[in-house]
Design a protein around this motif. Sequence first.
Motif, PDB file in Angstrom:
ATOM      1  N   PRO A 311       0.805  -1.233   0.000  1.00 24.30           N
ATOM      2  CA  PRO A 311       0.000   0.000   0.000  1.00 24.30           C
ATOM      3  C   PRO A 311       0.830   1.272   0.000  1.00 24.30           C
ATOM      4  CG  PRO A 311      -0.732  -1.545   1.695  1.00 24.30           C
ATOM      5  CD  PRO A 311       0.586  -2.032   1.225  1.00 24.30           C
ATOM      6  N   SER A 312       2.086   1.181   0.413  1.00 23.36           N
ATOM      7  CA  SER A 312       2.885   2.390   0.553  1.00 23.36           C
ATOM      8  C   SER A 312       3.220   3.019  -0.787  1.00 23.36           C
ATOM      9  CB  SER A 312       4.175   2.069   1.325  1.00 23.36           C
ATOM     10  OG  SER A 312       4.976   1.161   0.598  1.00 23.36           O
ATOM     11  N   LEU A 313       3.347   2.209  -1.833  1.00 18.36           N
ATOM     12  CA  LEU A 313       3.774   2.749  -3.119  1.00 18.36           C
ATOM     13  C   LEU A 313       2.716   3.661  -3.749  1.00 18.36           C
ATOM     14  CD1 LEU A 313       5.474  -0.497  -4.460  1.00 18.36           C
ATOM     15  CD2 LEU A 313       6.554   1.462  -3.341  1.00 18.36           C
ATOM     16  N   PRO A 314       1.445   3.229  -3.868  1.00 14.94           N
ATOM     17  CA  PRO A 314       0.415   4.151  -4.370  1.00 14.94           C
ATOM     18  C   PRO A 314       0.207   5.342  -3.427  1.00 14.94           C
ATOM     19  CG  PRO A 314      -0.338   1.897  -4.542  1.00 14.94           C
ATOM     20  CD  PRO A 314       0.895   1.858  -3.703  1.00 14.94           C
ATOM     21  N   ASP A 315       0.334   5.104  -2.138  1.00 11.77           N
ATOM     22  CA  ASP A 315       0.146   6.168  -1.160  1.00 11.77           C
ATOM     23  C   ASP A 315       1.182   7.276  -1.376  1.00 11.77           C
ATOM     24  OD1 ASP A 315      -1.032   7.418   0.970  1.00 11.77           O
ATOM     25  OD2 ASP A 315       0.219   6.435   2.475  1.00 11.77           O
ATOM     26  N   MET A 316       2.437   6.872  -1.617  1.00  8.94           N
ATOM     27  CA  MET A 316       3.488   7.866  -1.840  1.00  8.94           C
ATOM     28  C   MET A 316       3.294   8.585  -3.173  1.00  8.94           C
ATOM     29  SD  MET A 316       7.013   6.234  -0.376  1.00  8.94           S
ATOM     30  CE  MET A 316       7.851   7.809  -0.622  1.00  8.94           C
ATOM     31  N   GLN A 317       2.819   7.872  -4.183  1.00  6.24           N
ATOM     32  CA  GLN A 317       2.648   8.502  -5.490  1.00  6.24           C
ATOM     33  C   GLN A 317       1.576   9.588  -5.456  1.00  6.24           C
ATOM     34  OE1 GLN A 317       0.949   6.362  -8.909  1.00  6.24           O
ATOM     35  NE2 GLN A 317       2.732   7.023 -10.064  1.00  6.24           N
ATOM     36  N   GLU A 318       0.494   9.308  -4.726  1.00  6.85           N
ATOM     37  CA  GLU A 318      -0.592  10.281  -4.667  1.00  6.85           C
ATOM     38  C   GLU A 318      -0.313  11.383  -3.639  1.00  6.85           C
ATOM     39  OE1 GLU A 318      -3.079  10.459  -6.700  1.00  6.85           O
ATOM     40  OE2 GLU A 318      -2.410   8.684  -7.782  1.00  6.85           O
ATOM     41  N   GLY A 319       0.471  11.012  -2.589  1.00  9.28           N
ATOM     42  CA  GLY A 319       0.888  12.011  -1.598  1.00  9.28           C
ATOM     43  C   GLY A 319      -0.231  12.519  -0.724  1.00  9.28           C
TER      44      GLY A 319
END
Length: 319
Positions: A311-319
């Motif tokens: 989950p961290s990867l999409p979370d970081m991309q959207e910020g």
Amino acid sequence: CFTHRCCGVSAGAYPAASAIATPLPGVAVATLGVRGTAALGLMLVTFSTAAFGIVPSLWSTPTGGASLIAALVLCRGVGGCGAALVESACLTAISTSGWEQHLGKALASIEITTGLGASAGSAIGGLLFAVGHNTPVGAFGFPCLVVGALTAIALPVVLACLPAKAKAEQETFSDRQLFTTTRCVTAASLAATALVCEALNPILAPHLQLYPFHFSVPQVGLYFGGICFFYTLTAPLCGILVDCFVAGSVAGGFSRLKMLMASGWLLSIVAHALIGPAAHASQSVAEDAPRTLTLLAAPLLGVATAIMIVPSLPDMQEG
């Protein structure tokens, strides 16, 4: 033989080099493209892995010395830089390919392949170590040479599959927009996850070979393979959950991603408690209790790590 401290230093060189090399992938992708960056990374991993297995047999002091340890640390460090290049190139290719609402599943695909490779690698590595006693390069060198050869075989596949250049991003961000509070929190979670995972690598294998476990080297490999196998099983489920959360309201979706990562941390705490304090305390209860609790911790470790990372990867991309 090496002390546990020396083993820890050589094992820690790989993730440390990956972290230090963080600025390199961006420059490499802009200069060499996605395909060239991944190819360079794979070549570095190939040569460093093979050298890591060969170097000890070439040294005049095989029981270890400062120069030998430095050479092994250098080999692992070069491999860590190569791994950073490969992973960054793959993530760049996927995140800029227009997956939109299916980004969670797309990024989970990387974690699936990572988990499959780690599962097979851990199990096969232990078996190759046992077989390597009967080879000219020895029990340590043989697995490294085989893994290096397999990495080299992957090179033409990368050249054929990855695009030469990534699609350009449509938005540019200032430093203030890039380093938001939510991204910093997620990045800290990722860093802590890596710290927890890497801390187990140099200590868990010798721990499992001692009383009351008495695991053989192949059995230790299977144990690590089991952790990675459950990671592989969990990654696609996490990807589906991530896409479902993001498909809803953005604010609510990303707050739920944080909750998902937090649940992964709770599972990780339980798993580490089973391996350490619970297993130690259970020795007085039953002879097989430490082994049972340690085996039970393996799937929990795999599931927890997937829930913390995917989950961290999409979370970081959207910020």
